[in-house]
Structure formats: C-alpha cells, structure tokens
Design a protein around this motif. Structure first.
Motif, PDB file in Angstrom:
ATOM      1  N   GLU A  51      30.204 -93.751  62.157  1.00 10.35           N
ATOM      2  CA  GLU A  51      31.124 -93.559  61.157  1.00 10.35           C
ATOM      3  C   GLU A  51      30.556 -92.895  59.638  1.00 10.35           C
ATOM      4  OE1 GLU A  51      30.727 -96.516  62.501  1.00 10.35           O
ATOM      5  OE2 GLU A  51      32.829 -96.620  63.776  1.00 10.35           O
ATOM      6  N   GLU A  52      29.422 -93.342  59.802  1.00  7.43           N
ATOM      7  CA  GLU A  52      28.318 -92.581  58.513  1.00  7.43           C
ATOM      8  C   GLU A  52      28.330 -91.170  58.848  1.00  7.43           C
ATOM      9  OE1 GLU A  52      25.858 -96.477  56.640  1.00  7.43           O
ATOM     10  OE2 GLU A  52      25.366 -95.459  58.745  1.00  7.43           O
ATOM     11  N   TRP A  53      27.879 -90.867  60.199  1.00 10.38           N
ATOM     12  CA  TRP A  53      27.482 -89.419  60.422  1.00 10.38           C
ATOM     13  C   TRP A  53      28.739 -88.480  60.258  1.00 10.38           C
ATOM     14  CZ3 TRP A  53      23.155 -86.860  61.186  1.00 10.38           C
ATOM     15  CH2 TRP A  53      23.273 -85.850  61.908  1.00 10.38           C
ATOM     16  N   ALA A  54      30.077 -88.995  60.768  1.00  9.85           N
ATOM     17  CA  ALA A  54      31.005 -88.380  60.674  1.00  9.85           C
ATOM     18  C   ALA A  54      31.331 -88.023  58.901  1.00  9.85           C
ATOM     19  CB  ALA A  54      32.314 -89.209  61.209  1.00  9.85           C
ATOM     20  N   LEU A  55      30.973 -88.689  58.086  1.00  5.53           N
ATOM     21  CA  LEU A  55      31.036 -88.268  56.705  1.00  5.53           C
ATOM     22  C   LEU A  55      30.379 -87.431  56.106  1.00  5.53           C
ATOM     23  CD1 LEU A  55      31.694 -92.165  55.379  1.00  5.53           C
ATOM     24  CD2 LEU A  55      33.437 -90.417  55.644  1.00  5.53           C
ATOM     25  N   LEU A  56      29.071 -87.028  56.673  1.00  2.00           N
ATOM     26  CA  LEU A  56      28.079 -86.005  56.406  1.00  2.00           C
ATOM     27  C   LEU A  56      28.785 -84.443  56.457  1.00  2.00           C
ATOM     28  CD1 LEU A  56      24.799 -87.638  57.905  1.00  2.00           C
ATOM     29  CD2 LEU A  56      25.718 -87.756  55.505  1.00  2.00           C
ATOM     30  N   ASP A  57      28.360 -83.782  55.636  1.00  6.30           N
ATOM     31  CA  ASP A  57      28.918 -82.262  56.042  1.00  6.30           C
ATOM     32  C   ASP A  57      27.785 -81.575  56.766  1.00  6.30           C
ATOM     33  OD1 ASP A  57      26.797 -81.411  54.146  1.00  6.30           O
ATOM     34  OD2 ASP A  57      28.103 -81.603  52.601  1.00  6.30           O
ATOM     35  N   VAL A  58      27.922 -80.242  57.172  1.00  2.92           N
ATOM     36  CA  VAL A  58      27.137 -79.568  58.124  1.00  2.92           C
ATOM     37  C   VAL A  58      25.795 -79.420  57.520  1.00  2.92           C
ATOM     38  CG1 VAL A  58      26.732 -77.450  59.329  1.00  2.92           C
ATOM     39  CG2 VAL A  58      28.812 -78.353  59.233  1.00  2.92           C
ATOM     40  N   PHE A  59      25.543 -79.067  56.004  1.00  3.85           N
ATOM     41  CA  PHE A  59      24.329 -79.129  55.492  1.00  3.85           C
ATOM     42  C   PHE A  59      23.604 -80.294  55.747  1.00  3.85           C
ATOM     43  CE2 PHE A  59      21.613 -79.670  51.534  1.00  3.85           C
ATOM     44  CZ  PHE A  59      20.838 -78.696  51.906  1.00  3.85           C
TER      45      PHE A  59
END
Length: 46
Positions: free
Chosen positions: A15-23
């Motif tokens: 869930e946390e990973w999904a909130l990160l943008d590509v950068f």
C-alpha cells in the motif's frame, strides 16, 4: 557489532509503495542499490 542490510534497508508495504510516484520509486531503488554495494564492499574488507 556488524551492520546488516536489514539494519539499513527501508521497506514499504504494498500500500505504501503504491503511494510513491515514479521518481520516488526510482530514488528508492538507486539508494538501496548504493547501500547494498557499500555494505558488500565493507564486508569484503573483513
């Protein structure tokens, strides 16, 4: 005391990973690769 990869790694839930943008994901990957290389280098010296 010896430092392990787990001591310095930052882990994210899915869930946390999904909130990160590509950068942010690319930065994380770059930092973790550099950390692994540094630990590997230190380990090879001892």
């Amino acid at each position: 005391d010896a430092v392990t990869f787990e001591d310095v790694a930052v882990t994210f839930t899915l869930e946390e990973w999904a909130l990160l943008d590509v950068f942010q994901k690319n930065l994380y990957k770059d930092v973790m690769q550099e950390t692994f290389k540094n630990l590997d280098f230190v380990d090879s010296k001892y």
